[in-house]
Design a protein around this motif. Structure first.
Motif, PDB file in Angstrom:
ATOM      1  N   UNK A   1      -4.997 -11.544  -3.652  1.00 44.51           N
ATOM      2  CA  UNK A   1      -4.875 -10.451  -4.610  1.00 44.51           C
ATOM      3  C   UNK A   1      -3.488  -9.829  -4.490  1.00 44.51           C
ATOM      4  N   UNK A   2      -2.864  -9.600  -5.641  1.00 47.45           N
ATOM      5  CA  UNK A   2      -1.578  -8.919  -5.685  1.00 47.45           C
ATOM      6  C   UNK A   2      -1.679  -7.754  -6.659  1.00 47.45           C
ATOM      7  N   UNK A   3      -1.318  -6.563  -6.207  1.00 52.46           N
ATOM      8  CA  UNK A   3      -1.378  -5.364  -7.045  1.00 52.46           C
ATOM      9  C   UNK A   3       0.005  -4.754  -7.189  1.00 52.46           C
ATOM     10  N   UNK A   4       0.388  -4.472  -8.431  1.00 53.29           N
ATOM     11  CA  UNK A   4       1.586  -3.708  -8.726  1.00 53.29           C
ATOM     12  C   UNK A   4       1.158  -2.464  -9.485  1.00 53.29           C
ATOM     13  N   UNK A   5       2.107  -1.616  -9.825  1.00 50.20           N
ATOM     14  CA  UNK A   5       1.783  -0.418 -10.592  1.00 50.20           C
ATOM     15  C   UNK A   5       1.334  -0.761 -12.009  1.00 50.20           C
ATOM     16  N   UNK A   6       1.590  -2.010 -12.444  1.00 44.57           N
ATOM     17  CA  UNK A   6       1.248  -2.422 -13.804  1.00 44.57           C
ATOM     18  C   UNK A   6      -0.048  -3.209 -13.892  1.00 44.57           C
ATOM     19  N   UNK A   7      -0.309  -4.072 -12.908  1.00 44.89           N
ATOM     20  CA  UNK A   7      -1.502  -4.898 -12.983  1.00 44.89           C
ATOM     21  C   UNK A   7      -1.883  -5.429 -11.607  1.00 44.89           C
ATOM     22  N   UNK A   8      -3.068  -6.006 -11.556  1.00 43.72           N
ATOM     23  CA  UNK A   8      -3.583  -6.634 -10.337  1.00 43.72           C
ATOM     24  C   UNK A   8      -4.030  -8.041 -10.688  1.00 43.72           C
ATOM     25  N   UNK A   9      -3.559  -9.037  -9.930  1.00 45.46           N
ATOM     26  CA  UNK A   9      -3.922 -10.429 -10.178  1.00 45.46           C
ATOM     27  C   UNK A   9      -4.708 -10.980  -8.998  1.00 45.46           C
ATOM     28  N   UNK A  10      -5.853 -11.586  -9.306  1.00 39.23           N
ATOM     29  CA  UNK A  10      -6.672 -12.264  -8.312  1.00 39.23           C
ATOM     30  C   UNK A  10      -6.541 -13.764  -8.548  1.00 39.23           C
TER      31      UNK A  10
ATOM     32  N   UNK B   1       9.263  -8.969 -10.559  1.00 39.76           N
ATOM     33  CA  UNK B   1       9.469  -8.002  -9.482  1.00 39.76           C
ATOM     34  C   UNK B   1       9.596  -8.799  -8.198  1.00 39.76           C
ATOM     35  N   UNK B   2      10.107  -8.204  -7.155  1.00 44.62           N
ATOM     36  CA  UNK B   2      10.134  -8.875  -5.863  1.00 44.62           C
ATOM     37  C   UNK B   2       8.820  -8.646  -5.149  1.00 44.62           C
ATOM     38  N   UNK B   3       8.590  -9.426  -4.102  1.00 49.25           N
ATOM     39  CA  UNK B   3       7.341  -9.287  -3.345  1.00 49.25           C
ATOM     40  C   UNK B   3       7.241  -7.914  -2.689  1.00 49.25           C
ATOM     41  N   UNK B   4       8.355  -7.255  -2.493  1.00 49.63           N
ATOM     42  CA  UNK B   4       8.327  -5.936  -1.874  1.00 49.63           C
ATOM     43  C   UNK B   4       7.828  -4.867  -2.837  1.00 49.63           C
ATOM     44  N   UNK B   5       7.666  -5.204  -4.107  1.00 52.75           N
ATOM     45  CA  UNK B   5       7.210  -4.240  -5.106  1.00 52.75           C
ATOM     46  C   UNK B   5       5.714  -4.325  -5.351  1.00 52.75           C
ATOM     47  N   UNK B   6       4.997  -5.036  -4.504  1.00 53.28           N
ATOM     48  CA  UNK B   6       3.568  -5.191  -4.715  1.00 53.28           C
ATOM     49  C   UNK B   6       2.823  -5.161  -3.387  1.00 53.28           C
ATOM     50  N   UNK B   7       1.519  -4.945  -3.494  1.00 49.82           N
ATOM     51  CA  UNK B   7       0.614  -4.995  -2.350  1.00 49.82           C
ATOM     52  C   UNK B   7      -0.179  -6.284  -2.463  1.00 49.82           C
ATOM     53  N   UNK B   8      -0.253  -7.046  -1.375  1.00 51.35           N
ATOM     54  CA  UNK B   8      -0.937  -8.318  -1.398  1.00 51.35           C
ATOM     55  C   UNK B   8      -1.930  -8.420  -0.237  1.00 51.35           C
ATOM     56  N   UNK B   9      -3.093  -9.008  -0.516  1.00 57.45           N
ATOM     57  CA  UNK B   9      -4.079  -9.226   0.537  1.00 57.45           C
ATOM     58  C   UNK B   9      -4.950 -10.427   0.198  1.00 57.45           C
ATOM     59  N   UNK B  10      -5.678 -10.920   1.214  1.00 58.01           N
ATOM     60  CA  UNK B  10      -6.561 -12.065   1.073  1.00 58.01           C
ATOM     61  C   UNK B  10      -8.012 -11.617   1.253  1.00 58.01           C
TER      62      UNK B  10
END
Length: 320
Positions: A291-300, A14-23
């Motif tokens: 942390x990156x969250x998509x509709x499918x998963x969240x990766x820390x 997916x592109x970075x625009x398809x996810x939510x990211x935070x520190x």
């Protein structure tokens, strides 16, 4: 840094625009004398800025101990400038910061940190505890419940190494906080439900598990299918994953924003086999979580002061 962009664009497909990211960074609060910061804090800040710029992160979670070692005195305290504004001065870190207080903040005037919200466009600390909701492109969202573990459990003794909280100073305030937290967790319909505080539920390091939180918060996290708990307090990076009551809660300690301590004195005080990652390498100059969250998963992912990815872990939607 390229590794983050690769992860975002290619590994997720997916592109970075398809996810939510935070520190998320804890225990970042400098020192109470000139130059009011440490080499670790400044190095972590620089790497956070690089990640935020390339990774297009939306916000930052500050997990307490924002000003060592006795918090601030009032809203005009010069520490806001010297330890926060002058260190995290990068353009990419002018996005929102969401704050909770730690034990060192409560040694001083924690209410002054709340008041500073009106002085800064990026410092967001509306109350001792509050809730956040963020939309995920193509999905529902992430709920983040910001709690004050000192109000819930009491503070530690400044002069006793590894001291446990001594019980809430005001029982009514604590019970109101617990009731609010229960309501917030119960009502969440988000794909990912996170809780962020300062004291750890589980930790293998100097302070170990916080008895108050293992007794009372942990059952709530299990009951309401919380995705993960983020905290600081111990000055290292940890991932502890515990499966209880039919639900796995992931516990992340991100307390290496200013100090790094290699301590495993409580390794036997967590459930057997639950420690997935531990890092405390002083030469790598601190670390933080991405942390990156998509509709499918969240990766820390944990990142060190040189920008290297130390560890990554993927969690899945509560609705899957």
């Amino acid at each position: 840094m390229i590794r983050f962009m690769f992860m975002c664009i290619f590994l997720r497909e997916v592109s970075c625009m398809d996810s939510l990211r935070f520190l998320a960074v804890g225990d970042w609060g400098g020192i109470p004398f000139w130059p009011y910061d440490t080499p670790i804090e400044t190095k972590v800040a620089k790497q956070m800025a690089k990640v935020s710029e390339m990774y297009q992160s939306s916000f930052n979670l500050a997990l307490g101990d924002n000003f060592y070692s006795n918090g601030v005195t009032d809203v005009d305290d010069k520490r806001f400038k010297e330890t926060f504004e002058d260190v995290y001065h990068y353009d990419s870190l002018m996005n929102p910061w969401y704050i909770v207080a730690g034990n060192h903040d409560h040694y001083g005037n924690a209410s002054a940190q709340i008041a500073y919200t009106k002085r800064s466009e990026r410092w967001n600390f509306p109350d001792y505890y509050y809730s956040l909701n963020f939309k995920i492109p193509g999905g529902d969202g992430v709920d983040i419940i910001m709690i004050d573990t000192v109000l819930l459990c009491g503070n530690t003794d400044h002069d006793i190494v590894g001291d446990q909280p001594h019980g809430p100073e005001n029982v009514k305030v604590a019970e109101d906080h617990w009731a609010w937290l229960d309501t917030q967790l119960k009502s969440s319909k988000a794909e990912y439900l996170l809780v962020a505080g300062h004291f750890p539920v589980y930790s293998i390091a100097e302070h170990g598990p916080t008895k108050c939180l293992t007794n009372r918060l942990k059952p709530m996290l299990n009951k309401y299918n919380v995705t993960a708990y983020f905290c600081g307090h111990d000055h290292n990076l940890q991932h502890i994953s515990s499966s209880e009551s039919g639900w796995t809660v992931d516990y992340f300690v991100s307390g290496a924003g200013n100090i790094v301590e290699d301590n495993k004195s409580h390794e036997r005080d967590i459930p057997a086999g639950s420690l997935k990652f531990f890092w405390a390498k002083l030469i790598d100059l601190g670390g933080f979580a991405v942390v990156e969250a998509t509709s499918k998963n969240m990766t820390m992912s944990f990142v060190d002061g040189f920008g290297s990815t130390l560890y990554s872990y993927t969690m899945y939607s509560r609705k899957s």
